[in-house]
Design an enzyme around this catalytic site. Structure first.
Site, PDB file in Angstrom:
ATOM      1  N   SER A  89       0.862  -1.325  -0.039  1.00 48.62           N
ATOM      2  CA  SER A  89       0.056   0.120  -0.013  1.00 48.62           C
ATOM      3  C   SER A  89       0.913   1.416   0.052  1.00 48.62           C
ATOM      4  O   SER A  89       0.242   2.534  -0.083  1.00 48.62           O
ATOM      5  CB  SER A  89      -0.858   0.179   1.045  1.00 48.62           C
ATOM      6  OG  SER A  89      -2.157  -0.681   0.841  1.00 48.62           O
TER       7      SER A  89
ATOM      8  N   VAL B  80       0.943  -3.960   3.664  1.00 46.11           N
ATOM      9  CA  VAL B  80       1.083  -5.349   4.325  1.00 46.11           C
ATOM     10  C   VAL B  80       2.191  -6.067   4.102  1.00 46.11           C
ATOM     11  O   VAL B  80       2.203  -7.058   4.584  1.00 46.11           O
ATOM     12  CB  VAL B  80      -0.580  -5.970   4.054  1.00 46.11           C
ATOM     13  CG1 VAL B  80      -1.555  -5.334   4.474  1.00 46.11           C
ATOM     14  CG2 VAL B  80      -0.264  -6.160   2.461  1.00 46.11           C
TER      15      VAL B  80
HETATM   16  N1  GLU Z   1      -2.046  -5.155  -2.260  1.00 52.16           N
HETATM   17  C1  GLU Z   1      -2.629  -5.119  -0.998  1.00 52.16           C
HETATM   18  C2  GLU Z   1      -4.421  -5.036  -1.330  1.00 52.16           C
HETATM   19  O1  GLU Z   1      -4.533  -4.708  -2.232  1.00 52.16           O
HETATM   20  C3  GLU Z   1      -2.293  -3.590  -0.467  1.00 52.16           C
HETATM   21  C4  GLU Z   1      -2.999  -3.667   0.980  1.00 52.16           C
HETATM   22  C5  GLU Z   1      -2.152  -2.920   2.096  1.00 52.16           C
HETATM   23  O2  GLU Z   1      -0.766  -2.999   1.918  1.00 52.16           O
HETATM   24  O3  GLU Z   1      -2.553  -2.605   2.806  1.00 52.16           O
HETATM   25  O4  GLU Z   1      -5.066  -5.847  -0.587  1.00 52.16           O
END
Ligand code: GLU
Length: 315
Positions: A62, A255
């Protein structure tokens, strides 16, 4: 700021690695070692301090939303961006659907999944190659590539983001390129960075968009101001309020375990700690930042009362 302080901060943060878990909703991310913790600081004067797993590669996840927002503002302007999302903290989880399912509503902000996906549609004309070279430039890291394993893992488990994207399309917030938009969004989440790359990005943001080493302006000043404000109010999902009280620095989590923090006018900080709390923020990374912020009085509201304080006085 020095390496001894970073070492103390990591020692302070370490016990909290046991208080979270590595992300598993993207199966490939569950391979990370939740005990790892690292930090890198880049001042606008050019100094670098680091400690722990500061060179470990992990996916930006994110934190890419910060770059996407800045690039969209830079290329398409404020109105185009905030036609697609509001500028409000959502108070909901990063991939929440509930808050945009009402007919009249648009995503709360560009740093939650729904808002970020809407923003990525604006970036389609730029394409992955242009975005990748911009990310490399902003992070001063030519080794950033797409982590194919994480990408494939997320792409094959993207039902939630796919539903968000179709919901956005139904509201006219994505014109018709649902697949292409989702593909670019996921590719940009899968770029592999280090705590050092994030600190370099933070350094540029801390310096109002100019890369101190080269003197090159990479982002307009007002783009940086808007981006940092969104990070301060919305960068840690539904933990943004408490984080603002405890740390008080514009920040964005991912995340993959990364946190990007910016001390405006002073430095960029990159942290890596893949053990996450229930909100998806690095459990120990937040504590490391809290230690540094309180010890060095970096909270942006401390600017007016700053005086030296020892760690023992604080903790
Ligand atoms: N690629 C992750 C998603 O879309 C990013 C979420 C995050 O890092 O909080 O779920």
């Amino acid at each position: 700021m020095d390496e001894a302080l970073l070492k103390q901060a990591l020692e302070f943060g370490k016990p909290y690695t046991g208080k979270g878990e590595v992300a598993s909703y993207i199966p490939e991310l569950s391979k990370a070692d939740g005990r790892e913790l690292g930090i890198c600081v880049r001042t606008i004067g050019g100094e670098e301090y680091h400690c722990g797993y500061w060179q470990r590669r992990f996916t930006i996840q994110s934190i890419s939303k910060v770059i996407n927002l800045a690039m969209a503002l830079e290329h398409y302007g404020f109105d185009a961006v905030f036609h697609k999302t509001k500028m409000e903290p959502s108070g909901a989880s990063f991939n929440a659907m509930s808050r945009i399912s009402d007919n009249e509503d648009i995503p709360f902000n560009p740093l939650v999944n729904s808002g970020a996906i809407a923003i990525v549609e604006l970036l389609l004309p730029l394409g992955l190659d242009h975005m990748l070279s911009s990310v490399r430039g902003l992070c001063s890291d030519k080794y950033i590539t797409m982590d194919e394993d994480v990408f494939k893992s997320e792409w094959s488990h993207s039902a939630r983001n796919r539903s968000l994207a179709y919901l956005l399309q139904s509201k006219g917030l994505i014109d018709g390129n649902v697949d292409e938009t989702l593909l670019l969004y996921t590719q940009l989440c899968s770029l592999s960075v280090t705590a050092e790359s994030l600190s370099n990005l933070g350094q540029v943001l801390a310096n109002g968009g100019v890369q101190p080493e080269t003197g090159r302006r990479l982002l307009k000043e007002e783009v940086v101001r808007t981006t940092l404000t969104m990070m301060l109010t919305c960068g840690m999902y539904d933990g943004s309020g408490e984080f603002a009280v405890r740390v008080g620095l514009p920040s964005k989590s991912g995340v993959g375990g990364g946190i990007l923090s910016v001390v405006p006018g002073e430095m960029g900080i990159g942290v890596y700690g893949p053990s996450l709390d229930s909100k998806g923020n690095s459990a120990a990374g937040q504590k490391v930042l809290e230690y540094i912020s309180r010890t060095e009085k970096l909270h942006i509201l401390d600017r007016y009362t700053r005086h030296p304080v020892s760690a023992s006085e604080t903790f």
